[in-house]
Design an enzyme around this catalytic site. Sequence first.
Site, mmCIF file in Angstrom:
data_model
loop_
_atom_site.group_PDB
_atom_site.id
_atom_site.type_symbol
_atom_site.label_atom_id
_atom_site.label_comp_id
_atom_site.label_asym_id
_atom_site.label_seq_id
_atom_site.Cartn_x
_atom_site.Cartn_y
_atom_site.Cartn_z
ATOM 1 N N ARG A 1 8.586 -18.979 1.038
ATOM 2 C CA ARG A 1 8.540 -17.510 1.134
ATOM 3 C C ARG A 1 7.750 -17.068 2.377
ATOM 4 N NH1 ARG A 1 11.584 -18.983 -1.696
ATOM 5 N NH2 ARG A 1 12.043 -18.505 -3.853
ATOM 6 N N SER B 1 10.998 -10.738 -8.049
ATOM 7 C CA SER B 1 9.844 -11.564 -8.408
ATOM 8 C C SER B 1 8.601 -10.994 -7.732
ATOM 9 C CB SER B 1 10.062 -13.013 -7.970
ATOM 10 O OG SER B 1 11.167 -13.568 -8.647
ATOM 11 N N GLU C 1 4.368 -11.148 -3.873
ATOM 12 C CA GLU C 1 5.469 -11.492 -2.976
ATOM 13 C C GLU C 1 5.923 -10.287 -2.147
ATOM 14 O OE1 GLU C 1 9.956 -13.284 -3.464
ATOM 15 O OE2 GLU C 1 8.359 -14.171 -4.643
#
Length: 420
Positions: free
Chosen positions: A177, A310, A411
Amino acid sequence: MTTHADSLKTTTPTLAQLTTIGVGGAVGRFIEPQSEEEFIAAVRDADAAGSPLLVIGGGSNLLIADEPFHGVVVRDKRQGISVLDDDAHAGANASVVAIVAQAGVNWDDFVDFCVVSGFSGVEGLSGVPGSVGASVVQNIGAYGQEVASTVSSVRIFDRESGSIRQLDRDDMRFGYRSSALKSSMYSAPAVPSGDYFPTPRYVVLSVTFALRRNGTDEVAFGQLAKALGVAVGERMPIADIRRAVLKVRAAKGMLEDPGRYLLPLMRGCKNFHIVADALSANSLASREQPANMNDEAGSQPNLNRHSCGSFFMNPILTKAQAEKLPPDAPRFDATLPDGEPGVKTSAAWLIDHAGFHKGYKVRPDAKAGLSTLHTLALTNRGGAKASDVAELARAIQNGVEAKFGIRLVPEPVVVGMDLR
């Protein structure tokens, strides 16, 4: 003096209207460039004026404060996808095809285009919200695939030098990520850089992908294999894989609400036939859904989709840290930021085992809560503010840290609030 941006100014929305979680304050200026020249000019003008700059795609990976954003919001309206069949791009491997997608292309539109064309490598990323430009900033991943594995190069505008550059895959420094682009926004995890935030130093103009001319691909993820009724590693038609991924994501409430693309501010941001298919599937699912499965005791089931996706990244721990986890905690081989071997664990597992179960709210009347289908999604249950979502996020972070000694990192890009 009239700038390029002035000529592109449209109706000014709120960030609540532009984001999938539906929270965020007013916008100073909103610009939708239709060409690369207009896009770069909008970025240059904002930087020259010293205005905060927020380049957005689908608005899915953003949590922005309720206060006005006193800056410029730029949404790239370019939707071009080109297949490069010349030998210079294909190289010696004729089974590989090069595809260039402009940054503003809706990500799932791109996946649909590839699957319909018989190009494999991104079908596992079906249903991930956002844009092509955002996909490489975040290095999106799901169901055994990461965008990094298919990227050949990224064409960018460097805000520091004022030049257009091409970054090869190695230049992108992809990680879990993360990318060189995302890293330019932060001085430490969840700590914004003073120079480039909330938009990277390198603004994506287009991405060149290297995909395979193959209508089948390996099923690389156990949950997906189970949904397809095959073994991990077995090959399946990519159209079947895409359908299965969308079905699995829908069961978790991890698809964005397609109805948002019927709103005036969102029309034209996503391929209409995909929106129509999703709306039809939603209608069928609602009719078939048992009464006791309805969200919020009988209200709209789509509230689970009003999220950032998420919300927390899966922590990557040192081996010493991982040894302190309970024996049944998930463990996966991973690489730490310094390149040393590490252990990845599941943020969803930590959240659930710290006592925050599906549907959790900090108060019964709270307007933000965990999805009733997935503990990793923080959702707007109707009328929530950014402060409500932040309150829920902090409660979860504090609870997980108290239980396991691990501080979860958000995130999404969090603007105007501190969620370290």
